[in-house]
Design a protein around this motif. Structure first.
Motif, PDB file in Angstrom:
ATOM      1  N   GLU A  12       0.822  -1.208   0.000  1.00  0.00           N
ATOM      2  CA  GLU A  12       0.000   0.000   0.000  1.00  0.00           C
ATOM      3  C   GLU A  12       0.853   1.254   0.000  1.00  0.00           C
ATOM      4  N   LYS A  39      -8.336  -7.107  -4.303  1.00  0.00           N
ATOM      5  CA  LYS A  39      -9.508  -6.290  -4.030  1.00  0.00           C
ATOM      6  C   LYS A  39      -9.280  -4.842  -4.427  1.00  0.00           C
ATOM      7  N   GLU A  40      -8.008  -4.391  -4.365  1.00  0.00           N
ATOM      8  CA  GLU A  40      -7.735  -2.978  -4.556  1.00  0.00           C
ATOM      9  C   GLU A  40      -6.682  -2.697  -5.615  1.00  0.00           C
ATOM     10  N   SER A  41      -6.008  -3.711  -6.111  1.00  0.00           N
ATOM     11  CA  SER A  41      -4.860  -3.453  -6.974  1.00  0.00           C
ATOM     12  C   SER A  41      -4.739  -4.522  -8.052  1.00  0.00           C
ATOM     13  N   LYS A  74      -3.145   5.787  -8.269  1.00  0.00           N
ATOM     14  CA  LYS A  74      -4.404   5.882  -7.512  1.00  0.00           C
ATOM     15  C   LYS A  74      -4.236   6.828  -6.321  1.00  0.00           C
ATOM     16  N   THR A 106     -11.011   5.779   0.905  1.00  0.00           N
ATOM     17  CA  THR A 106     -11.284   4.346   0.899  1.00  0.00           C
ATOM     18  C   THR A 106     -11.323   3.898  -0.563  1.00  0.00           C
ATOM     19  N   PRO A 107     -11.151   2.595  -0.831  1.00  0.00           N
ATOM     20  CA  PRO A 107     -11.231   2.125  -2.220  1.00  0.00           C
ATOM     21  C   PRO A 107     -12.537   2.507  -2.901  1.00  0.00           C
ATOM     22  N   ARG A 161     -12.953   4.925  -6.223  1.00  0.00           N
ATOM     23  CA  ARG A 161     -13.632   4.455  -7.426  1.00  0.00           C
ATOM     24  C   ARG A 161     -14.748   5.403  -7.842  1.00  0.00           C
ATOM     25  N   PHE A 174     -14.798  -6.060  -8.212  1.00  0.00           N
ATOM     26  CA  PHE A 174     -14.571  -5.458  -6.897  1.00  0.00           C
ATOM     27  C   PHE A 174     -15.697  -5.889  -5.954  1.00  0.00           C
TER      28      PHE A 174
END
Length: 240
Positions: A43, A70-72, A145, A157-158, A162, A189
């Protein structure tokens, strides 16, 4: 700019040897010997590729891969002592880009890393990496991001990221709550919220980027329809 490789393995000898080979090839290297530290470094340091051992002392490599995905979409090269077909298939299904069994040649790992990175660069869409609005007041780096407001970084937050990035790609376009819900869930996601939960995320987003959340200039409400992004795009922005 040097590409950064994050090496995740609790065997110090392996990470030290791989580090020496990668540094010789011009890569920047970060190392971790456990899952929690690996997630923090992924992160914070935004590596270009992660070499991930499946057998770690605290969190399995499979779980780390699942959490990262989940995020990358950072490329992941898995390392394991397991050589069975099922293990290799599971690794790929989890989201790994390549899979190598131990023992291995450090030179082979370096070659595979280079091949993955070339493949990623070739597959990457040709687009502007940043979106800038209102004379660089608000800037979104779509690759890292990251978002800055008045030159200061903002943590999202993700889901908030988004929402903001998708709306900012099409200033003036009106999105219904369902549209935004679908945008959040793109690429698998994991989000199980409902339409009205979008309002809560929009409220939190406004608190972070608006000088006056009750009189916003970026995230605007279109009554009876939904929301739109109201920032004025700088000329350098690409069209999407």
């Amino acid at each position: 700019m040097e590409q950064k490789i994050l090496l995740v393995d609790d065997e110090r000898m392996i990470t030290d040897v791989l580090e020496a080979y990668l540094l010789k090839e011009g890569y920047d290297v970060a190392k971790s010997d456990n899952g929690l530290d690996a997630l923090r470094k992924a992160e914070a340091e935004k590596p270009d590729l992660i070499v991930l051992d499946l057998m770690l002392p605290d969190i399995s490599g499979e779980e780390i891969c699942r959490l990262l995905r989940k995020e990358s979409d950072v490329p992941i090269l898995m390392l394991t002592a397991k050589s069975g077909e099922d293990e290799r298939i599971n690794g790929i299904v989890m989201g790994a880009d390549d899979y190598v069994t131990k023992p291995f040649s450090p030179r082979e790992i370096v070659v595979r890393i280079g091949a993955i990175l070339r493949r990623v660069r070739k597959a990457a869409p040709q687009r502007e990496e940043r979106l800038s609005f209102n004379n660089h007041e608000l800037v979104l780096d779509l690759v890292k991001k990251e978002v800055t407001l008045h030159g200061e970084g903002i943590s999202f937050t993700p889901i908030e990221y988004r929402l903001l990035s998708n709306m900012a790609k099409s200033p003036g376009r009106v999105y219904s709550r369902m549209d935004l819900l679908e945008k959040i869930q793109e690429d698998g996601f994991p989000y199980e919220g409902y339409e009205r939960s979008i309002d809560t995320h929009i409220k939190n987003l406004r608190k972070k980027i608006e000088k006056d959340a009750r009189g916003p200039k970026y995230i605007l409400t279109v009554f009876g329809m939904g929301y739109k992004f109201g920032g004025t795009a700088d000329d350098e922005n690409a069209s999407f």
